[in-house]
Design a protein around this motif. Structure first.
Motif, PDB file in Angstrom:
ATOM      1  N   ASN A  86      33.850  36.876  43.350  1.00  0.00           N
ATOM      2  CA  ASN A  86      35.150  36.555  42.786  1.00  0.00           C
ATOM      3  C   ASN A  86      34.939  35.884  41.354  1.00  0.00           C
ATOM      4  N   ASP A  87      33.664  35.370  41.111  1.00  0.00           N
ATOM      5  CA  ASP A  87      33.256  34.896  39.696  1.00  0.00           C
ATOM      6  C   ASP A  87      33.476  35.744  38.457  1.00  0.00           C
ATOM      7  N   THR A  88      33.905  35.103  37.616  1.00  0.00           N
ATOM      8  CA  THR A  88      34.111  36.023  36.178  1.00  0.00           C
ATOM      9  C   THR A  88      32.893  36.966  36.010  1.00  0.00           C
ATOM     10  N   ASP A  89      31.608  36.394  36.495  1.00  0.00           N
ATOM     11  CA  ASP A  89      30.469  37.166  36.255  1.00  0.00           C
ATOM     12  C   ASP A  89      30.059  38.108  37.610  1.00  0.00           C
ATOM     13  N   GLY A  90      30.902  37.995  38.519  1.00  0.00           N
ATOM     14  CA  GLY A  90      30.723  38.409  39.865  1.00  0.00           C
ATOM     15  C   GLY A  90      31.073  40.052  39.759  1.00  0.00           C
ATOM     16  N   TYR A  91      31.078  40.610  41.058  1.00  0.00           N
ATOM     17  CA  TYR A  91      31.124  41.824  40.992  1.00  0.00           C
ATOM     18  C   TYR A  91      32.300  42.665  41.968  1.00  0.00           C
ATOM     19  N   ARG A  92      33.374  41.648  42.051  1.00  0.00           N
ATOM     20  CA  ARG A  92      34.401  42.047  42.803  1.00  0.00           C
ATOM     21  C   ARG A  92      35.134  43.469  42.663  1.00  0.00           C
ATOM     22  N   ASN A  93      35.513  43.569  41.412  1.00  0.00           N
ATOM     23  CA  ASN A  93      36.185  44.830  40.882  1.00  0.00           C
ATOM     24  C   ASN A  93      35.210  46.074  41.027  1.00  0.00           C
ATOM     25  N   LEU A  94      33.830  45.834  41.051  1.00  0.00           N
ATOM     26  CA  LEU A  94      32.913  46.923  41.447  1.00  0.00           C
ATOM     27  C   LEU A  94      32.967  47.351  42.657  1.00  0.00           C
ATOM     28  N   ILE A  95      32.770  46.546  43.691  1.00  0.00           N
ATOM     29  CA  ILE A  95      32.724  46.911  44.904  1.00  0.00           C
ATOM     30  C   ILE A  95      33.863  47.325  45.621  1.00  0.00           C
ATOM     31  N   SER A  96      34.933  46.601  45.167  1.00  0.00           N
ATOM     32  CA  SER A  96      36.244  46.927  45.678  1.00  0.00           C
ATOM     33  C   SER A  96      36.862  48.407  45.320  1.00  0.00           C
ATOM     34  N   ASN A  97      36.412  49.127  44.273  1.00  0.00           N
ATOM     35  CA  ASN A  97      36.709  50.101  44.016  1.00  0.00           C
ATOM     36  C   ASN A  97      36.715  51.568  45.080  1.00  0.00           C
ATOM     37  N   ILE A  98      37.836  51.643  45.626  1.00  0.00           N
ATOM     38  CA  ILE A  98      37.923  52.499  46.862  1.00  0.00           C
ATOM     39  C   ILE A  98      37.447  54.148  46.492  1.00  0.00           C
ATOM     40  N   ASN A  99      37.596  54.346  45.170  1.00  0.00           N
ATOM     41  CA  ASN A  99      37.082  55.706  44.730  1.00  0.00           C
ATOM     42  C   ASN A  99      35.541  55.950  44.668  1.00  0.00           C
ATOM     43  N   ARG A 100      34.796  54.882  44.778  1.00  0.00           N
ATOM     44  CA  ARG A 100      33.478  54.836  44.983  1.00  0.00           C
ATOM     45  C   ARG A 100      32.807  54.364  46.105  1.00  0.00           C
ATOM     46  N   ARG A 101      31.844  54.923  46.495  1.00  0.00           N
ATOM     47  CA  ARG A 101      31.308  54.688  47.860  1.00  0.00           C
ATOM     48  C   ARG A 101      30.078  53.605  47.605  1.00  0.00           C
ATOM     49  N   TRP A 102      29.970  52.523  48.697  1.00  0.00           N
ATOM     50  CA  TRP A 102      29.001  51.434  48.267  1.00  0.00           C
ATOM     51  C   TRP A 102      28.424  51.238  49.741  1.00  0.00           C
ATOM     52  N   THR A 103      27.290  50.511  49.687  1.00  0.00           N
ATOM     53  CA  THR A 103      26.816  49.897  50.811  1.00  0.00           C
ATOM     54  C   THR A 103      26.670  48.209  50.353  1.00  0.00           C
ATOM     55  N   LEU A 104      27.072  47.558  51.234  1.00  0.00           N
ATOM     56  CA  LEU A 104      26.916  46.001  51.186  1.00  0.00           C
ATOM     57  C   LEU A 104      26.287  45.300  52.299  1.00  0.00           C
ATOM     58  N   PHE A 105      25.118  44.760  51.856  1.00  0.00           N
ATOM     59  CA  PHE A 105      24.604  43.726  52.778  1.00  0.00           C
ATOM     60  C   PHE A 105      25.159  42.377  52.457  1.00  0.00           C
ATOM     61  N   MET A 106      25.572  41.731  53.668  1.00  0.00           N
ATOM     62  CA  MET A 106      26.236  40.406  53.855  1.00  0.00           C
ATOM     63  C   MET A 106      25.389  39.228  53.799  1.00  0.00           C
ATOM     64  N   MET A 107      25.953  38.035  53.033  1.00  0.00           N
ATOM     65  CA  MET A 107      25.165  36.907  52.845  1.00  0.00           C
ATOM     66  C   MET A 107      26.062  35.768  53.629  1.00  0.00           C
ATOM     67  N   SER A 108      25.832  35.547  54.654  1.00  0.00           N
ATOM     68  CA  SER A 108      26.483  34.476  55.195  1.00  0.00           C
ATOM     69  C   SER A 108      26.336  33.080  54.711  1.00  0.00           C
ATOM     70  N   ASP A 109      27.369  32.192  54.941  1.00  0.00           N
ATOM     71  CA  ASP A 109      27.226  30.727  54.579  1.00  0.00           C
ATOM     72  C   ASP A 109      26.070  29.943  55.019  1.00  0.00           C
ATOM     73  N   ASP A 110      25.818  30.215  56.303  1.00  0.00           N
ATOM     74  CA  ASP A 110      24.783  29.691  57.014  1.00  0.00           C
ATOM     75  C   ASP A 110      23.291  30.070  56.513  1.00  0.00           C
ATOM     76  N   VAL A 111      23.288  31.560  56.182  1.00  0.00           N
ATOM     77  CA  VAL A 111      22.084  31.898  55.482  1.00  0.00           C
ATOM     78  C   VAL A 111      21.751  31.381  54.037  1.00  0.00           C
ATOM     79  N   MET A 112      22.509  31.293  53.478  1.00  0.00           N
ATOM     80  CA  MET A 112      22.582  31.197  51.888  1.00  0.00           C
ATOM     81  C   MET A 112      22.105  29.333  51.980  1.00  0.00           C
TER      82      MET A 112
END
Length: 741
Positions: A430-456
């Motif tokens: 959600n950061d202004t430098d982040g990628y929310r709009n990129l991966i939330s575009n439902i007209n393009r297909r993505w693979t997302l690997f999750m980063m949990s709070d515990d791991v970070m």
């Protein structure tokens, strides 16, 4: 003497006045051919007796019989007969003053408009033709008693959109309602048809001028204080979006969640004083204020007030899902990982309602051209998904049998966004430098690997809420960096977890392969996968690979849950080249022997002075036989016996080595055999004039070929290529490349 003179002057004035009364009246008196005021004009007609009686009851006889400048949409006697029957009112005398006031005030539009002007928008810079379908009336709702948190309070609606958290109520603005009409010129100019009108009024006929569901049958009746347009129906002021939504049981869940999270009732001193002056009651008055993150306030009748009359040409639109489908969405989407709505952060509710709110009029025939508060088009089928349609005082209302399929709630972004175990990842996205709009575009297909709070957290990443900054503490040495440096580090790791996969390239991770992260417009680094494990360059260095622990499918791709982060390498590429050269029978050996003795190699840290850590490179390493051929061809220095001279002593030979190495390193581009990159790309070598030099690449899945400026070709050797390094790939090629002037 002075007294005498004053007497003479006084008598002269009296004489003058008496002699000029006739002339004065003729000049300043009311012209005989001037039309009568609206009230008297209606009296002269034979079909407005009921309206006149209602005007009397509303207390508007004096106003309409003297001054002002009005447009009146005047219902005739037949209209009142139908109205009385429809409302089960016995006769006109049974209409009380309150109902009479609603009828009269809503029929009155400020300023006088002939039919040719009604479709024109009255902007602050002048008339804009055929842009208007509404006008502000004399009617407003004023104060209401409402139950809030079990207590009855006096409430007044916002009369401005709450865009900055403070400018939501302007004292003296009564929030007057608008009346809508459909003129032929407006409809033609905007490209709207009877389909649009009948979507709101299915059983009515669209004529040259239709006012709500009434037809104008006698227009442009001129009066001294305005214009009268006769209509065939009595019109009552419609509710605004806020009122209709809050009072309709079919959408009670949608409204309840909105009220609990995005509506506040704020005490207002000016409104309290106005209430006291109006009623004599000293009770506190609260303004009903919608959250400032929303695109508009549904109780504001004024549109945006960017210009005083902008409500003439536009309005709001709300799509509201009915209870059963919204409850299903709450259960299956919102509460998938939360135990209750009370635990959810406010921004989720803001996004949810932004997805259903349009800061413009969404006309049925052109709905796909409009965008909501999240810059999305309506994702409804207007033939099957719209179950309730209302043209309200401040906009359009569509009741729906489905929830807007918003990007934020039906994409791979949804998985971290709606999971409290992934708040750090969501914050980065959600950061202004982040990628929310990129991966939330439902007209393009993505693979997302999750980063949990515990791991970070375990790997040193956290967010300091009090200081509003990112923090990174190295697990290896305990060094701490904060602020933008820590954030950019976390964002770089995040981008390793985002992969554009238009053909579901990562649907099966049981095999092995390499793939570039990011997308074509913003290429990322490369990661590899093998037997349900994934890793980036940093994981190879640290030998801590990432295991897949689960997955879920969203509308635009697949999400993988993991036990580790895809980390970037902080190791200098020179170390990676050294390691490749030290494998048994290494085909990289001869190139590295030249490299480690070159003028820009630092053996202490295996760093290269011509390479900057964190910058994109592609290293093209000729294999040992290609280096031997370069030596034979004179492209690299040789010993007296014709063997490779890895440690030349002359300046000319050292420059020969330096230029050779530079020409085999591509700058600012990571190139693999995936077919994503084709064309000419810049090397680190500059010619004698200081100009850049280039190599030409042809790539396709499994193949990569390079051509130098003289036409010499080289091909990469798959089994020894695609070696991961810091924002780089290292390839082994079967020929050397040489720049010739």
């Amino acid at each position: 003497m002075k007294v005498f003179n004053r007497l003479i002057i006084f008598l002269a004035i009296i004489l003058f006045i008496s002699c000029s009364d006739k002339e004065f009246d003729e000049y300043y008196g009311r012209p005989e051919n001037l039309e009568q005021p609206i009230y008297q004009t209606l009296e002269e007609k034979s079909n407005f007796s009921s309206l006149l009686r209602v005007i009397d009851k509303a207390g508007y006889k004096d106003i309409l019989g003297k001054s002002g400048y009005w447009t009146m949409f005047a219902p005739n006697d037949n209209a009142f007969s139908e109205f009385l029957e429809a409302e089960s009112i016995s006769d006109i005398e049974s209409i009380d003053s309150i109902l009479a006031g609603k009828i009269v005030k809503y029929s009155l539009v400020y300023n006088a408009f002939r039919t040719e002007r009604l479709p024109d928008y009255q902007s602050s810079t002048g008339w804009i033709e055929d842009q208007a379908f509404k006008r502000r009336t004399a009617y407003y709702d004023s104060f209401r008693n409402e139950m809030v948190d079990g207590q009855q309070i006096v409430v007044v609606g916002s009369n401005r959109n709450n865009t900055n958290g403070s400018n939501y109520y302007i004292n003296g603005d009564n929030n007057n309602k608008y009346i809508s009409y459909f003129s032929e010129d407006f409809m033609l100019e905007q490209g709207y048809t009877s389909y649009d009108y009948n979507f709101f009024y299915p059983n009515e006929e669209l004529t040259d001028l239709t006012v709500m569901n009434a037809q104008a049958i006698n227009v442009d009746i001129i009066a001294e204080n305005g214009i009268v347009h006769e209509i065939d129906r009595v019109l009552l002021p419609p509710q605004n979006i806020d009122n209709y939504l809050s009072e309709n049981a079919s959408y009670s869940l949608f409204y309840e969640i909105m009220e609990n999270n995005l509506i506040n009732y704020i005490f207002n001193e000016d409104a309290t004083k106005s209430y006291y002056n109006f009623t004599g009651n000293s009770q506190d008055v609260f303004v009903k204020v919608y959250d400032q993150a929303l695109p508009f306030s549904p109780n504001n009748e004024n549109f945006f007030k960017e210009m005083d009359n902008d409500g003439q040409s536009n309005g709001y639109t709300l799509f509201a899902p009915e209870n059963s489908v919204f409850q299903e969405f709450v259960n299956e989407v919102l509460l998938k990982n939360y135990s209750s709505l009370e635990q959810m952060p406010k921004y989720i509710f803001e996004d949810l309602y932004n997805a259903h709110m349009w800061p413009s009029s969404v006309w049925p025939s052109k709905y796909q051209a409009s965008i909501n508060g999240l810059d999305e088009e309506p994702r409804f089928d207007f033939n099957t998904d719209i179950i309730d349609v209302k043209l309200l005082s401040n906009g359009f209302f569509y009741g729906t049998n489905k929830v807007q399929a918003s990007n934020y709630f039906y994409s791979v972004y949804t998985s971290p966004y709606l999971d409290p175990d992934y708040t750090l990842m969501t914050r980065l996205l959600n950061d202004t430098d982040g990628y929310r709009n990129l991966i939330s575009n439902i007209n393009r297909r993505w693979t997302l690997f999750m980063m949990s709070d515990d791991v970070m957290n375990n790997l040193g990443y956290s967010y300091d809420i009090d200081r509003s900054e990112w923090v990174y503490e190295s697990p290896e040495n305990g060094n701490i960096v904060t602020g933008n440096i820590a954030k950019q580090r976390a964002l770089r790791i995040l981008y390793n977890h985002i992969v554009y996969t238009p053909n579901n390239e990562l649907e099966d991770l049981s095999g092995s392969g390499i793939i570039r992260t990011g997308d074509n417009e913003l290429p990322g680094e490369y990661i590899k996968y093998e037997n349900n494990r994934v890793y980036a360059a940093g994981n190879e260095v640290l030998e801590n690979y990432v295991n897949i622990t689960g997955s879920e499918t969203q509308n635009n791709g697949i999400v993988y849950y993991t036990d580790n982060l895809l980390e970037f390498s902080e190791e200098a590429p020179g170390i990676d080249l050294k390691n490749l050269a030290e494998i048994e029978d290494s085909p990289f050996q001869y190139f590295f022997n030249y490299l480690e003795n070159s003028q820009f190699y630092n053996p202490d840290g295996s760093t290269l002075s011509i390479v900057t850590l964190g910058t994109r490179y592609t290293f093209l390493i000729p294999n040992n036989s290609a280096i031997e051929q370069a030596v034979q061809d004179g492209a690299l220095p040789a010993t007296e016996t014709g063997e490779p001279n890895f440690n030349p002593s002359t300046f000319e030979d050292q420059e020969l080595v330096s230029n050779f190495i530079r020409y085999h390193i591509i700058t600012d581009r990571i190139i693999s055999d995936d077919g994503k990159v084709t064309g000419d790309y810049e090397t680190l070598l500059q010619d004698n004039l200081g100009e850049s030099t280039y190599l030409t690449f042809e790539t396709s899945p499994g193949n990569l070929s390079i051509t130098d400026n003289s036409g010499r070709d080289a091909n990469f050797i798959p089994s020894f290529s695609n070696n991961l390094a810091d924002r780089s790939l290292i390839h082994l090629i079967d020929n050397y490349l040489l720049y010739t002037e």
